[in-house]
Write a protein that holds these residues in place. Structure first.
Motif, PDB file in Angstrom:
ATOM      1  N   GLY A  76      37.580  44.204  76.228  1.00  0.00           N
ATOM      2  CA  GLY A  76      38.923  43.634  76.243  1.00  0.00           C
ATOM      3  C   GLY A  76      39.207  42.692  75.101  1.00  0.00           C
ATOM      4  O   GLY A  76      40.318  42.658  74.576  1.00  0.00           O
ATOM      5  N   THR A  77      38.222  41.888  74.702  1.00  0.00           N
ATOM      6  CA  THR A  77      38.400  41.020  73.543  1.00  0.00           C
ATOM      7  C   THR A  77      38.374  41.884  72.282  1.00  0.00           C
ATOM      8  O   THR A  77      37.495  42.737  72.113  1.00  0.00           O
ATOM      9  N   GLN A  78      39.339  41.659  71.371  1.00  0.00           N
ATOM     10  CA  GLN A  78      39.477  42.476  70.174  1.00  0.00           C
ATOM     11  C   GLN A  78      39.157  41.645  68.930  1.00  0.00           C
ATOM     12  O   GLN A  78      39.550  40.478  68.838  1.00  0.00           O
ATOM     13  N   LEU A  79      38.469  42.273  67.981  1.00  0.00           N
ATOM     14  CA  LEU A  79      38.170  41.627  66.700  1.00  0.00           C
ATOM     15  C   LEU A  79      38.616  42.562  65.577  1.00  0.00           C
ATOM     16  O   LEU A  79      38.188  43.718  65.518  1.00  0.00           O
ATOM     17  N   SER A  80      39.480  42.058  64.682  1.00  0.00           N
ATOM     18  CA  SER A  80      40.008  42.871  63.584  1.00  0.00           C
ATOM     19  C   SER A  80      39.755  42.169  62.263  1.00  0.00           C
ATOM     20  O   SER A  80      39.837  40.940  62.167  1.00  0.00           O
ATOM     21  N   LEU A  81      39.456  42.955  61.217  1.00  0.00           N
ATOM     22  CA  LEU A  81      39.080  42.423  59.907  1.00  0.00           C
ATOM     23  C   LEU A  81      40.070  42.875  58.840  1.00  0.00           C
ATOM     24  O   LEU A  81      40.532  44.017  58.850  1.00  0.00           O
ATOM     25  N   LEU A  82      40.370  41.967  57.900  1.00  0.00           N
ATOM     26  CA  LEU A  82      41.256  42.255  56.762  1.00  0.00           C
ATOM     27  C   LEU A  82      40.542  41.873  55.475  1.00  0.00           C
ATOM     28  O   LEU A  82      39.999  40.768  55.373  1.00  0.00           O
ATOM     29  N   LEU A  83      40.525  42.782  54.493  1.00  0.00           N
ATOM     30  CA  LEU A  83      39.921  42.478  53.187  1.00  0.00           C
ATOM     31  C   LEU A  83      40.696  43.234  52.115  1.00  0.00           C
ATOM     32  O   LEU A  83      40.664  44.450  52.050  1.00  0.00           O
ATOM     33  N   GLN A  84      41.418  42.478  51.272  1.00  0.00           N
ATOM     34  CA  GLN A  84      42.168  43.068  50.164  1.00  0.00           C
ATOM     35  C   GLN A  84      41.939  42.230  48.914  1.00  0.00           C
ATOM     36  O   GLN A  84      42.333  41.073  48.849  1.00  0.00           O
ATOM     37  N   SER A  85      41.276  42.843  47.901  1.00  0.00           N
ATOM     38  CA  SER A  85      40.958  42.130  46.663  1.00  0.00           C
ATOM     39  C   SER A  85      42.157  42.117  45.736  1.00  0.00           C
ATOM     40  O   SER A  85      42.970  43.048  45.726  1.00  0.00           O
ATOM     41  N   SER A  86      42.285  41.051  44.948  1.00  0.00           N
ATOM     42  CA  SER A  86      43.403  40.950  44.006  1.00  0.00           C
ATOM     43  C   SER A  86      43.179  41.829  42.786  1.00  0.00           C
ATOM     44  O   SER A  86      44.111  42.204  42.097  1.00  0.00           O
ATOM     45  N   GLY A  87      41.928  42.123  42.461  1.00  0.00           N
ATOM     46  CA  GLY A  87      41.608  43.006  41.334  1.00  0.00           C
ATOM     47  C   GLY A  87      40.804  44.179  41.834  1.00  0.00           C
ATOM     48  O   GLY A  87      40.916  44.603  42.992  1.00  0.00           O
ATOM     49  N   HIS A  88      39.966  44.723  40.950  1.00  0.00           N
ATOM     50  CA  HIS A  88      39.105  45.805  41.386  1.00  0.00           C
ATOM     51  C   HIS A  88      38.182  45.337  42.505  1.00  0.00           C
ATOM     52  O   HIS A  88      38.000  46.015  43.519  1.00  0.00           O
ATOM     53  N   VAL A  89      37.539  44.189  42.288  1.00  0.00           N
ATOM     54  CA  VAL A  89      36.669  43.597  43.296  1.00  0.00           C
ATOM     55  C   VAL A  89      36.959  42.107  43.361  1.00  0.00           C
ATOM     56  O   VAL A  89      37.481  41.518  42.413  1.00  0.00           O
ATOM     57  N   GLY A  90      36.619  41.488  44.496  1.00  0.00           N
ATOM     58  CA  GLY A  90      36.894  40.065  44.650  1.00  0.00           C
ATOM     59  C   GLY A  90      35.754  39.348  45.328  1.00  0.00           C
ATOM     60  O   GLY A  90      34.745  39.942  45.713  1.00  0.00           O
ATOM     61  N   GLY A  91      35.937  38.026  45.493  1.00  0.00           N
ATOM     62  CA  GLY A  91      34.883  37.194  46.051  1.00  0.00           C
ATOM     63  C   GLY A  91      35.024  36.920  47.535  1.00  0.00           C
ATOM     64  O   GLY A  91      34.234  36.156  48.082  1.00  0.00           O
ATOM     65  N   ASP A  92      36.020  37.521  48.220  1.00  0.00           N
ATOM     66  CA  ASP A  92      36.169  37.320  49.664  1.00  0.00           C
ATOM     67  C   ASP A  92      35.282  38.290  50.435  1.00  0.00           C
ATOM     68  O   ASP A  92      35.018  39.415  49.982  1.00  0.00           O
ATOM     69  N   MET A  93      34.812  37.866  51.625  1.00  0.00           N
ATOM     70  CA  MET A  93      34.076  38.754  52.514  1.00  0.00           C
ATOM     71  C   MET A  93      34.254  38.235  53.934  1.00  0.00           C
ATOM     72  O   MET A  93      34.247  37.025  54.184  1.00  0.00           O
ATOM     73  N   VAL A  94      34.448  39.156  54.874  1.00  0.00           N
ATOM     74  CA  VAL A  94      34.602  38.818  56.284  1.00  0.00           C
ATOM     75  C   VAL A  94      33.674  39.713  57.099  1.00  0.00           C
ATOM     76  O   VAL A  94      33.257  40.789  56.643  1.00  0.00           O
ATOM     77  N   GLY A  95      33.339  39.272  58.314  1.00  0.00           N
ATOM     78  CA  GLY A  95      32.480  40.095  59.136  1.00  0.00           C
ATOM     79  C   GLY A  95      32.148  39.428  60.458  1.00  0.00           C
ATOM     80  O   GLY A  95      32.575  38.313  60.758  1.00  0.00           O
ATOM     81  N   ALA A  96      31.352  40.139  61.274  1.00  0.00           N
ATOM     82  CA  ALA A  96      30.927  39.649  62.584  1.00  0.00           C
ATOM     83  C   ALA A  96      29.559  40.214  62.894  1.00  0.00           C
ATOM     84  O   ALA A  96      29.137  41.228  62.327  1.00  0.00           O
TER      85      ALA A  96
END
Length: 564
Positions: free
Chosen positions: A324-344
């Motif tokens: 029932g609990t939902q976890l959703s991830l968003l990752l969109q780089s500004s260039g080809h690759v970026g320094g953001d990362m998300v996860g669980a």
């Protein structure tokens, strides 16, 4: 990497490097960050907390480089640059403006008052070092130009023939002593900046040119045409000498002219041919080099596209369900690759850990570090997970307090990672059965908690970034989720998204989006948020990476961290 940096610095210093640097920023934290990097690179650092303080310092001493924030109370970076350029200076100071402004008008305004370069915030250390190195190369070239002019003046003074040089506006730049001797009657008019036509009129009035007598205006018009025609003409002076005039246009639209006797004409022509041949050869070499450079750019672009696919593949699953609990991830780089990362990752049957990472800077280096830090939260092997430890009583893995996790990553960054980059992180330990959440905020944007009734809270007090200060202390924040609540961890690409006029989206914009799309769940909400940011920015390509983790809590007596 360290050896490459030392080599790069050594090459720059051999080219008469900058040594004295003034950092101007009303943010002490920003000055600390830049000072730390610059001292590591061997520069002597001076600091000013305002434009006025910086200007007063500059009145009594000179700096090779001034690194100034644009937006400051009182005298901003633009006014400081303008005032600095008005000061009498023996040497040139290379001025870099730090700004979030990237519009063409803003850049033009900075250039008009004397800024040499711009850096957009947040500033990556590698880009900062590259811009400083570029400035050092520019100043080295300026010294070479001054040296070349001195050599030119010495060379033309050594000529047996008269030499004169006019700029693209036909104003006098240089005339050697032999030329002044030949045109002695025009001597008082031969001053730097004088117009060619005015010099000719002065000579006509004093009888310098016998052929002009009785037809002064016609002769003047013919002489000016010949001057611009790059031809050869003969000229008789008042003392009877006949000169051969050889005129050429320079690359910048100016004119150089030799006054030689007929016997020297052949040698002068040969020298001109040799110079022309060298220019042709140089152009051919330049074209070949540009072709090779384009091939390299194409290869790099292909590699970056592949790197983007690899980075996106690290998020093998963007949606997770836990009874029932939902976890959703968003990752969109500004260039080809970026320094953001998300996860669980799974902590136990009823607990999960979620994280949002933002590495300073962009590009491959930031992406690699982001992936490496995300790898520390391994879900496959709990014994390798930096957020877990082995309980000696049960032999089972147990979670570490979030503030301890942040401290461990900070120590790891400073002691073992060979990098000059820093990062921010929000990490949360979530109990899906009780709703209890423990989280740490290390320089990251404040996590947003939206209650089931729509009320929104922003958690945390900021905290220090990771990788800057040894033994930095972090704090664990506790909160509680009720059924229907949702927790959103995100990077500053969301709140610092700007309109074309430079207005930030901010927590206000995020609050409006959460309320507007309260009934949108999971990926639908994240897609709606991206559309809101696109409308705010007025473009689909963002200036910074945009990422986030959305946890939508729904308590169940049988809640388990086992994923669907």
């Amino acid at each position: 990497m360290a050896q490459e940096q030392q080599t790069d610095m050594a090459v720059t210093r051999d080219a008469a490097p900058m040594r004295q640097v003034l950092i101007v920023d009303d943010s002490r934290a920003q000055r600390l960050i830049f000072a730390r990097h610059l001292r590591q690179w061997g520069y002597e650092i001076h600091e000013a907390a305002s434009g006025r303080e910086a200007l007063e310092i500059c009145r009594s001493r000179e700096f090779d480089l001034i690194l100034s924030d644009w937006i400051m109370p009182g005298m901003d970076g633009l006014d400081l640059c303008k005032a600095l350029r008005a000061l009498p200076r023996e040497n040139y100071s290379y001025f870099i403006l730090l700004t979030s402004k990237n519009e063409k008008d803003a850049v033009a305004e900075g250039l008009n008052v004397g800024a040499d370069d711009f850096l957009s915030k947040p500033v990556a250390p590698s880009e900062l070092r590259a811009r400083i190195n570029a400035g050092e190369r520019l100043l080295a070239k300026e010294r070479e130009v001054r040296k070349a002019r001195a050599q030119l003046e010495a060379a033309v003074e050594a000529l047996d023939d008269g030499f004169i040089y006019y700029d693209a506006d036909d104003r006098l730049v240089l005339a050697n002593s032999r030329y002044r001797e030949l045109y002695a009657l025009s001597g008082p008019a031969l001053v730097e900046g004088a117009r060619h036509e005015d010099i000719l009129r002065y000579g006509i009035a004093r009888g310098q040119y016998p052929a002009a007598t009785g037809r002064e205006e016609d002769w003047l018009r013919e002489r000016l045409i010949a001057h611009r025609a790059q031809g050869r003409t003969r000229q008789q002076l008042a003392d009877g000498r006949v000169l051969q005039i050889v005129e050429r246009e320079t690359a910048d639209g100016g004119r150089v002219s030799l006054r030689v006797d007929v016997t020297a004409l052949h040698a002068a022509r040969e020298k001109a041919r040799e110079a022309e041949a060298r220019a042709v050869q140089h152009n051919e070499e330049l074209r070949a080099a540009l072709t090779e450079l384009q091939k390299l750019y194409d290869a790099v672009d292909r590699d970056l596209l592949e790197a983007r696919r690899l980075q996106q593949s690290l998020l093998r699953k963007r949606h997770h369900a836990y009874d029932g609990t939902q976890l959703s991830l968003l990752l969109q780089s500004s260039g080809h690759v970026g320094g953001d990362m998300v996860g669980a990752f799974t902590i136990s049957d009823t607990r999960i850990g979620v994280y949002s990472i933002d590495v300073s800077g962009h590009g491959v280096a930031a992406a690699m570090l982001g992936a490496r830090i995300a790898g520390l939260f391994s879900g496959a092997d709990k014994s390798q997970n930096i957020a877990l430890t082995l309980d000696p009583r049960t032999g089972e893995s147990a979670p570490l307090p979030p503030h301890t996790v942040a401290s461990k990553i900070n120590d790891l960054m400073l002691d073992e990672f060979e990098t000059e980059t820093y990062l921010t992180i929000a990490y949360a330990d979530c109990d899906l059965q009780s709703g209890k959440v423990k989280l740490v905020q290390a320089g990251h944007p404040h996590p947003a908690l939206q209650r089931s009734d729509g009320k929104i809270e922003f958690l945390g007090e900021g905290g220090l970034p990771i990788g800057l200060i040894p033994h930095a202390e972090y704090m664990t924040i506790e909160t509680h989720l009720n059924p229907g609540d949702r927790l959103f961890l995100y990077t500053d690409g969301v709140t610092e998204c700007e309109t074309p006029k430079g207005e930030e989206y901010g927590e206000t914009g995020l609050t409006l989006a959460l309320r507007k799309h309260k009934d949108s769940e999971g990926a639908a909400f994240l897609d709606a948020l991206k559309w809101e940011l696109t409308a705010w920015a007025g473009k689909e390509d963002f200036d910074d990476d945009v990422s986030g983790v959305l946890l939508e809590y729904a308590h169940s007596p049988n809640t388990s961290a086992a994923q669907d």
